[in-house]
Design a protein around this motif. Sequence first.
Motif, PDB file in Angstrom:
ATOM      1  N   GLY A   1       0.825  -1.202   0.000  1.00 19.05           N
ATOM      2  CA  GLY A   1       0.000   0.000   0.000  1.00 19.05           C
ATOM      3  C   GLY A   1       0.852   1.242   0.000  1.00 19.05           C
ATOM      4  N   LEU A   2       0.320   2.330  -0.552  1.00 21.73           N
ATOM      5  CA  LEU A   2       0.983   3.627  -0.546  1.00 21.73           C
ATOM      6  C   LEU A   2       0.033   4.621   0.091  1.00 21.73           C
ATOM      7  N   PHE A   3       0.573   5.427   1.009  1.00 21.11           N
ATOM      8  CA  PHE A   3      -0.248   6.316   1.821  1.00 21.11           C
ATOM      9  C   PHE A   3       0.189   7.760   1.621  1.00 21.11           C
ATOM     10  N   TRP A   4      -0.776   8.651   1.542  1.00 25.07           N
ATOM     11  CA  TRP A   4      -0.524  10.085   1.546  1.00 25.07           C
ATOM     12  C   TRP A   4      -1.088  10.687   2.822  1.00 25.07           C
ATOM     13  N   TYR A   5      -0.268  11.561   3.426  1.00 22.87           N
ATOM     14  CA  TYR A   5      -0.664  12.287   4.622  1.00 22.87           C
ATOM     15  C   TYR A   5      -0.390  13.770   4.416  1.00 22.87           C
TER      16      TYR A   5
ATOM     17  N   PHE B   1      -5.034   9.536   1.800  1.00 18.03           N
ATOM     18  CA  PHE B   1      -5.401   8.464   0.873  1.00 18.03           C
ATOM     19  C   PHE B   1      -4.560   7.216   1.099  1.00 18.03           C
ATOM     20  N   THR B   2      -5.125   6.069   0.728  1.00 21.22           N
ATOM     21  CA  THR B   2      -4.385   4.827   0.555  1.00 21.22           C
ATOM     22  C   THR B   2      -4.611   4.338  -0.865  1.00 21.22           C
ATOM     23  N   LEU B   3      -3.518   3.941  -1.536  1.00 20.78           N
ATOM     24  CA  LEU B   3      -3.586   3.363  -2.871  1.00 20.78           C
ATOM     25  C   LEU B   3      -2.927   1.993  -2.826  1.00 20.78           C
ATOM     26  N   TYR B   4      -3.525   1.031  -3.517  1.00 16.88           N
ATOM     27  CA  TYR B   4      -3.038  -0.339  -3.400  1.00 16.88           C
ATOM     28  C   TYR B   4      -2.452  -0.904  -4.688  1.00 16.88           C
ATOM     29  N   SER B   5      -2.968  -0.460  -5.849  1.00 21.53           N
ATOM     30  CA  SER B   5      -2.501  -1.075  -7.085  1.00 21.53           C
ATOM     31  C   SER B   5      -2.389  -0.041  -8.194  1.00 21.53           C
TER      32      SER B   5
ATOM     33  N   ALA C   1      -5.081  11.565  -5.928  1.00 18.66           N
ATOM     34  CA  ALA C   1      -3.879  10.740  -5.856  1.00 18.66           C
ATOM     35  C   ALA C   1      -3.971   9.634  -6.887  1.00 18.66           C
ATOM     36  N   THR C   2      -2.838   9.404  -7.578  1.00 19.18           N
ATOM     37  CA  THR C   2      -2.760   8.353  -8.583  1.00 19.18           C
ATOM     38  C   THR C   2      -1.546   7.480  -8.301  1.00 19.18           C
ATOM     39  N   LEU C   3      -1.565   6.259  -8.851  1.00 23.33           N
ATOM     40  CA  LEU C   3      -0.492   5.310  -8.564  1.00 23.33           C
ATOM     41  C   LEU C   3      -0.100   4.561  -9.822  1.00 23.33           C
ATOM     42  N   THR C   4       1.235   4.472 -10.057  1.00 21.95           N
ATOM     43  CA  THR C   4       1.772   3.600 -11.085  1.00 21.95           C
ATOM     44  C   THR C   4       2.654   2.572 -10.390  1.00 21.95           C
ATOM     45  N   LYS C   5       3.345   1.754 -11.178  1.00 19.07           N
ATOM     46  CA  LYS C   5       4.181   0.719 -10.572  1.00 19.07           C
ATOM     47  C   LYS C   5       5.436   1.276  -9.912  1.00 19.07           C
ATOM     48  N   LYS C   6       5.761   2.538 -10.202  1.00 24.16           N
ATOM     49  CA  LYS C   6       6.995   3.100  -9.652  1.00 24.16           C
ATOM     50  C   LYS C   6       6.794   4.397  -8.892  1.00 24.16           C
ATOM     51  N   GLU C   7       5.630   5.017  -9.030  1.00 22.50           N
ATOM     52  CA  GLU C   7       5.454   6.308  -8.385  1.00 22.50           C
ATOM     53  C   GLU C   7       3.980   6.644  -8.173  1.00 22.50           C
ATOM     54  N   SER C   8       3.791   7.633  -7.332  1.00 27.68           N
ATOM     55  CA  SER C   8       2.451   8.158  -7.089  1.00 27.68           C
ATOM     56  C   SER C   8       2.507   9.668  -7.246  1.00 27.68           C
ATOM     57  N   PHE C   9       1.407  10.226  -7.733  1.00 36.61           N
ATOM     58  CA  PHE C   9       1.290  11.669  -7.846  1.00 36.61           C
ATOM     59  C   PHE C   9       0.125  12.148  -6.992  1.00 36.61           C
ATOM     60  N   LEU C  10       0.349  13.295  -6.362  1.00 37.02           N
ATOM     61  CA  LEU C  10      -0.739  13.966  -5.662  1.00 37.02           C
ATOM     62  C   LEU C  10      -1.007  15.257  -6.444  1.00 37.02           C
TER      63      LEU C  10
ATOM     64  N   TYR D   1       3.255  17.598   2.665  1.00 40.56           N
ATOM     65  CA  TYR D   1       2.574  16.378   2.237  1.00 40.56           C
ATOM     66  C   TYR D   1       3.573  15.221   2.281  1.00 40.56           C
ATOM     67  N   LEU D   2       3.221  14.201   3.052  1.00 34.66           N
ATOM     68  CA  LEU D   2       4.091  13.054   3.273  1.00 34.66           C
ATOM     69  C   LEU D   2       3.564  11.827   2.535  1.00 34.66           C
ATOM     70  N   CYS D   3       4.503  11.060   1.997  1.00 36.77           N
ATOM     71  CA  CYS D   3       4.177   9.815   1.317  1.00 36.77           C
ATOM     72  C   CYS D   3       4.843   8.676   2.093  1.00 36.77           C
ATOM     73  N   ALA D   4       4.150   7.563   2.228  1.00 41.36           N
ATOM     74  CA  ALA D   4       4.717   6.392   2.908  1.00 41.36           C
ATOM     75  C   ALA D   4       4.299   5.140   2.156  1.00 41.36           C
ATOM     76  N   VAL D   5       5.174   4.161   2.189  1.00 35.12           N
ATOM     77  CA  VAL D   5       4.940   2.916   1.465  1.00 35.12           C
ATOM     78  C   VAL D   5       5.050   1.738   2.425  1.00 35.12           C
ATOM     79  N   GLN D   6       4.157   0.801   2.254  1.00 34.67           N
ATOM     80  CA  GLN D   6       4.238  -0.447   3.009  1.00 34.67           C
ATOM     81  C   GLN D   6       4.545  -1.562   2.023  1.00 34.67           C
ATOM     82  N   ALA D   7       5.643  -2.277   2.274  1.00 35.06           N
ATOM     83  CA  ALA D   7       6.040  -3.355   1.381  1.00 35.06           C
ATOM     84  C   ALA D   7       5.338  -4.651   1.771  1.00 35.06           C
ATOM     85  N   THR D   8       5.309  -5.570   0.839  1.00 34.92           N
ATOM     86  CA  THR D   8       4.644  -6.849   1.109  1.00 34.92           C
ATOM     87  C   THR D   8       5.393  -7.656   2.157  1.00 34.92           C
ATOM     88  N   ASN D   9       6.700  -7.343   2.341  1.00 31.76           N
ATOM     89  CA  ASN D   9       7.488  -8.043   3.352  1.00 31.76           C
ATOM     90  C   ASN D   9       7.646  -7.207   4.617  1.00 31.76           C
TER      91      ASN D   9
END
Lengths: 111, 113
Positions: free
Chosen positions: B32-36, B48-52, B64-73, B86-94
């Motif tokens: 997941g990718l999060f914007w604060y 926002f939370t974006l997943y795919s 907010a939009t999401l690609t495989k390498k980046e997100s735009f606000l 504006y802060l961006c955070a990423v949660q990895a699958t591991n």
Amino acid sequence: DGGITQSPKYLFRKEGQNVTLSCEQNLNHDAMYWYRQDPGQGLRLIYYSQIVNDFQKGDIAEGYSVSREKKESFPLTVTSAQKNPTAFYLCASRDPYSPLHFGNGTRLTVT
Amino acid sequence: EDQVTQSPEALRLQEGESSSLNCSYTVSGLRGLFWYRQDPGKGPEFLFTLYSAGEEKEKERLKATLTKKESFLHITAPKPEDSATYLCAVQATNAGNNRKLIWGLGTSLAVNP
């Protein structure tokens, strides 16, 4: 309204003294977190707790201690062993299906 | 190494001048990718939370939009009250049981009236 209360907002201490930062939540969240925020650095995880009476070290736990005796409370103690304690400290909580919800922080200044 | 990079570091806009903030990430797998949004002296506020890749979410003047390498606000016709970091955070699958987030350094936005 539900939320996270951090107190005090500002805290001043002399070097060598331990200090405890308070964090209380009424969101009924199981998991709670402590982060540190410094200029020019991303948020860094100090400690986290997923359930009462259990907590784990984060990335920068040295010089800090926590307790989790109640679901609502997760106090952080900054000990004299922490070499650079002056920072903005953020407490957060979440449930399994929600993003992190933050308190409004405590700014600690140690001189 | 998992990493999140936000650009620009700072952005100054005139009221009504639309623009975009970037969050590029490198993780083995994205959970997941999060914007604060963070106001001075306050804690971050969830946006926002974006997943795919391909996912989009909107809230008032923010999208907010999401690609495989980046997100735009994207900020459309901003107002002075949109001024914040504006802060961006990423949660990895591991990320493990603590669901660890990897945080960017933020973009400081100032909107002039």
